[in-house]
Scaffold this motif. Structure first.
Motif, short mmCIF file in Angstrom:
data_model
loop_
_atom_site.label_atom_id
_atom_site.label_comp_id
_atom_site.label_asym_id
_atom_site.label_seq_id
_atom_site.Cartn_x
_atom_site.Cartn_y
_atom_site.Cartn_z
N LEU A 93 -3.49 9.43 -7.39
CA LEU A 93 -2.99 8.14 -6.55
C LEU A 93 -1.44 8.66 -6.18
O LEU A 93 -0.72 7.84 -6.35
N SER A 94 -1.97 9.34 -5.07
CA SER A 94 -0.76 9.46 -4.51
C SER A 94 -0.01 8.74 -3.10
O SER A 94 -1.46 8.26 -2.53
N CYS A 95 0.54 9.09 -3.50
CA CYS A 95 1.20 7.12 -2.59
C CYS A 95 2.60 8.06 -2.12
O CYS A 95 2.89 6.41 -1.04
N CYS A 96 3.48 8.28 -2.20
CA CYS A 96 4.83 7.69 -1.79
C CYS A 96 5.72 9.52 -1.83
O CYS A 96 5.21 10.03 -2.42
N GLY B 27 6.86 0.76 1.96
CA GLY B 27 5.66 0.54 1.13
C GLY B 27 4.33 -0.01 1.69
O GLY B 27 4.29 0.01 2.36
N LEU B 28 3.53 -0.19 0.63
CA LEU B 28 1.78 -1.14 1.52
C LEU B 28 1.33 -1.77 -0.26
O LEU B 28 1.76 -1.55 -1.32
N TYR B 29 0.86 -2.64 0.43
CA TYR B 29 0.29 -3.97 -0.31
C TYR B 29 -0.73 -3.10 -0.09
O TYR B 29 -2.42 -3.54 0.69
N VAL B 30 -2.08 -3.47 -1.95
CA VAL B 30 -3.05 -2.85 -2.20
C VAL B 30 -3.73 -4.23 -2.72
O VAL B 30 -4.65 -3.15 -3.08
N TRP C 127 -0.17 -6.66 -5.47
CA TRP C 127 0.55 -5.70 -5.92
C TRP C 127 1.31 -4.37 -4.96
O TRP C 127 0.56 -4.35 -4.33
N ARG C 128 2.39 -3.34 -5.41
CA ARG C 128 2.44 -2.67 -3.94
C ARG C 128 2.37 -1.18 -4.37
O ARG C 128 2.74 -0.05 -5.25
N ILE C 129 2.06 -0.33 -3.27
CA ILE C 129 2.80 1.48 -3.31
C ILE C 129 4.16 0.94 -3.29
O ILE C 129 4.21 1.13 -2.02
N ARG D 296 3.21 -4.33 -11.06
CA ARG D 296 4.16 -4.90 -10.12
C ARG D 296 3.81 -3.70 -8.98
O ARG D 296 4.16 -4.43 -7.88
N GLY D 297 3.22 -2.63 -9.28
CA GLY D 297 3.67 -1.65 -8.52
C GLY D 297 3.57 -0.08 -8.85
O GLY D 297 4.05 0.15 -9.94
#
Length: 382
Positions: A5-8, A16-19, A29-31, A104-105
């Motif tokens: 789940l690496s994301c940030c 961030g990133l919307y996914v 929901w967001r990263i 939500r993220g």
């Protein structure tokens, strides 16, 4: 899942990133980046802390676009915490229901694991039954019945409408959150189990909260949908009576809510069960109906408990004549070893006495004292 789940990390782009699609709103929901969440919570300030438990801490926050959020920040990243994080994110990514707290993220990078939810202004059901709002009696009978039905509908979705089916395993008052209109949202999926098609039950390590645990699960680790049904029955009794699932009597003796309620239910003295703070303001037909459903749910034999489909129908007033339709219950008595564990939680401040540790996602902090990082002074949080 897990580390995949690496994301940030703190060096990533602030945007961030919307996914994905939102669960409880039209927003995706967001990263999140760690930097975003750090700013939103004022550096994870103690003044912004909503609650704390074995998993870590939960903070109130506000994003740069004005969204109020709750951020669960895991304390440590051992294998157990990593697994619970992965399970919760996976489950939250699957669920889409008005009575389930959706994702939500999240942020998962380096040694940080954080989950982001919408902030619930009325905190949890626990805070109104036993915590900071209990004396104010904000929950009248109508609100309690709305909370009972909405929570049941959320569980029905988990058990029957999502694939694979999901067993929550930690249904309790602290995990039923309340929005600004007192609509319930079942939260905290860290202990959830995804059940493959055709599997009726599994044997696993016991997780959850004593007092809500079905006897076959507490004693032998047998988990099935009926374990959630049992926990929901305890929750119904708690909503009606405002009594704790396990209460300490003089002399250190402990009594479960079913032991207390059993003689009243057996004798048909339903009015004696109602929270006295309601001052008699309740619907008697709904009371009988709700207590009957609770009695069916907390039967000691799992196969006699109704399914959540039946529970929802019964709470809506339908007469399904489910199995075991008697108004009698046989109260469950946990073994002394289990009750000793509950004693330890009391002594350590992890039981009901320490409200901030048992609210699940949200704690008892007065949010008006928290500083808004995007407002000069103390912002209006309406």
């Amino acid at each position: 899942m897990g580390s995949s789940l690496s994301c940030c990390n703190s060096e990533k782009d602030d945007e961030g990133l919307y996914v994905g699609e939102g669960k409880n709103s039209s927003s995706p929901w967001r990263i999140f980046t760690y930097k975003e969440l750090h700013v939103a919570t004022n550096g994870f300030s103690e003044d912004y802390k909503l609650g704390e438990g074995g998993f870590g801490s939960v903070y109130w926050g506000k994003t740069s676009d004005g969204l109020q959020i709750a951020v669960k920040k895991l304390k440590s990243m051992n294998s157990k915490a990593e697994m619970e994080f992965a399970v919760e994110v996976e489950v939250l990514g699957r669920v889409r229901h008005k009575n389930l707290l959706g994702l939500r993220g999240y942020c998962a990078g380096n040694d940080q694991r954080l989950i982001v939810y919408d902030y619930m202004p009325n905190l949890s059901l626990l805070s109104h039954l036993h915590g900071q709002f209990a004396g104010e009696v904000q929950l009248d009978w109508k609100k309690r019945m709305k909370i009972a039905l909405g929570s049941a509908e959320g569980l029905l979705y988990l058990h029957h409408e999502v694939t694979p089916h999901i067993i929550h395993r930690d249904i309790k008052a602290s995990n039923v959150l309340l929005d600004s209109n007192f609509n319930p949202l079942v939260a905290d999926f860290g202990f959830a189990k995804l059940i493959p098609e055709g599997v009726s039950h599994m044997t696993t390590r016991v997780k959850g909260t004593l007092g809500y645990l079905a006897p076959e699960y507490a004693m032998w680790g047998k988990v099935s949908e009926s374990c959630d049904v049992y926990s929901f029955g305890i929750l119904l009794l708690e909503i009606v009576t405002a009594r704790k699932p396990i209460e300490k009597l003089p002399g250190g003796i402990k009594r479960t809510i079913t032991e207390w309620a059993e003689p009243y239910i057996t004798r048909g003295r339903f009015k004696d069960l109602v929270d006295p703070k309601l001052c008699g303001n309740f619907d008697e037909n709904e009371l009988v109906q709700t207590v009957n459903v609770a009695a069916l749910c907390v039967q000691s034999e799992a196969d006699k408990r109704p399914k959540m489909r039946e529970v929802v129908a019964l709470l809506k007033g339908e007469d399904l004549n489910p199995k075991g339709g008697s108004m009698r219950i046989k109260s469950v008595k946990y073994g002394e070893d289990l009750m000793a564990l509950d004693q330890e939680s009391d002594d350590e401040g992890n039981g009901y006495e320490d409200e901030s540790s048992v609210y699940g996602v949200f704690g008892a902090l007065d949010t008006q004292k928290m500083k808004d990082p995007y407002y000069k002074g103390y912002g209006d949080r309406r």
